[in-house]
Design a protein around this motif. Structure first.
Motif, PDB file in Angstrom:
ATOM      1  N   TYR A  80      -0.223   2.531  -2.837  1.00  0.00           N
ATOM      2  CA  TYR A  80       0.923   2.240  -1.978  1.00  0.00           C
ATOM      3  C   TYR A  80       1.996   3.308  -2.161  1.00  0.00           C
ATOM      4  CZ  TYR A  80       4.839  -0.307   0.121  1.00  0.00           C
ATOM      5  OH  TYR A  80       5.915  -0.676   0.891  1.00  0.00           O
ATOM      6  N   ILE A  81       2.293   3.633  -3.405  1.00  0.00           N
ATOM      7  CA  ILE A  81       3.310   4.647  -3.714  1.00  0.00           C
ATOM      8  C   ILE A  81       2.872   6.014  -3.180  1.00  0.00           C
ATOM      9  CG2 ILE A  81       4.373   5.924  -5.634  1.00  0.00           C
ATOM     10  CD1 ILE A  81       5.662   3.140  -5.051  1.00  0.00           C
ATOM     11  N   ALA A  82       1.582   6.351  -3.326  1.00  0.00           N
ATOM     12  CA  ALA A  82       1.072   7.628  -2.802  1.00  0.00           C
ATOM     13  C   ALA A  82       1.221   7.666  -1.278  1.00  0.00           C
ATOM     14  CB  ALA A  82      -0.384   7.827  -3.207  1.00  0.00           C
ATOM     15  N   ASN A  83       0.945   6.545  -0.606  1.00  0.00           N
ATOM     16  CA  ASN A  83       1.110   6.470   0.852  1.00  0.00           C
ATOM     17  C   ASN A  83       2.577   6.631   1.245  1.00  0.00           C
ATOM     18  OD1 ASN A  83      -1.622   6.035   1.156  1.00  0.00           O
ATOM     19  ND2 ASN A  83      -1.439   3.827   1.436  1.00  0.00           N
ATOM     20  N   MET A  84       3.483   5.986   0.505  1.00  0.00           N
ATOM     21  CA  MET A  84       4.916   6.109   0.781  1.00  0.00           C
ATOM     22  C   MET A  84       5.366   7.565   0.599  1.00  0.00           C
ATOM     23  SD  MET A  84       5.970   3.248   1.843  1.00  0.00           S
ATOM     24  CE  MET A  84       7.724   3.500   1.828  1.00  0.00           C
ATOM     25  N   LYS A  85       4.877   8.191  -0.457  1.00  0.00           N
ATOM     26  CA  LYS A  85       5.219   9.588  -0.737  1.00  0.00           C
ATOM     27  C   LYS A  85       4.760  10.485   0.422  1.00  0.00           C
ATOM     28  CE  LYS A  85       4.338  13.141  -4.217  1.00  0.00           C
ATOM     29  NZ  LYS A  85       3.748  13.419  -5.528  1.00  0.00           N
TER      30      LYS A  85
END
Length: 184
Positions: A80-85
């Protein structure tokens, strides 16, 4: 920072019956108000934005956002964090992102990222944002604290302290703090 604890339970923002099943525990600063909240049955997403009492979601200096994906997401907190980044970097070409921490808290996987954009396409202001993602068993949770200006050291420290206090618990697993709304 004085904090009033709010609980968002699975589908309804509710205080009346105490904790049941999986719950996200988070505090709202005493000088904030609910600026916007909604539930989208198509995506099973509950979404709430909190802003200082004298501001609105259209013109804010700080914003706290809580997103609950009730049908969970088929990804980890790190994904999720990688997608947000990736999304953030596409939307803001001169952005800066940094993963702050990741691991387990209270038995749940979490990840925390800091994002910076010199001019957000949404707010049209400089924006500093911290997002904590938590992968629950029933739902997926994202808590975001954003500033529409460069926060000072005290605000950054307060934000990190605040996000460390955000936690997930489940009465079925008996991992909720004792004494909160009927938990024994």
């Amino acid at each position: 920072m004085r904090v009033v604890f709010l609980l968002i339970t699975l589908v309804v923002f509710s205080f009346s019956k105490g904790l049941k099943d999986e719950n996200i525990l988070f505090g709202m600063p005493h000088d904030f108000k609910v600026g916007y909240k909604a539930y989208n049955p198509k995506s099973s997403l509950s979404f709430a934005e909190f802003v200082p009492k004298t501001e609105s979601v259209k013109d804010w200096s700080q914003m706290l956002t809580v997103s609950i994906y009730h049908k969970n997401l088929p990804i980890s907190a790190n994904e999720y964090i990688a997608n947000m980044k990736e999304m953030w970097q596409k939307e803001c070409k001169q952005s800066y992102t940094k993963v702050i921490s990741e691991g387990k808290e209270n038995g749940y996987d979490y990840a925390l990222i800091m994002l910076y954009c010199p001019k957000s396409k949404i707010s049209h202001k400089e924006e500093y944002t911290w997002i904590k993602a938590i992968k629950g068993n029933d739902s997926f949770y994202a808590i975001q604290k954003a500033f529409a200006m460069k926060p000072d050291e005290a605000q950054i420290t307060g934000t990190m302290r605040y996000l460390r206090q955000v936690q997930l618990c489940d009465t079925r697993l008996k991992n909720c703090p004792k004494g909160i709304l009927g938990v024994k």
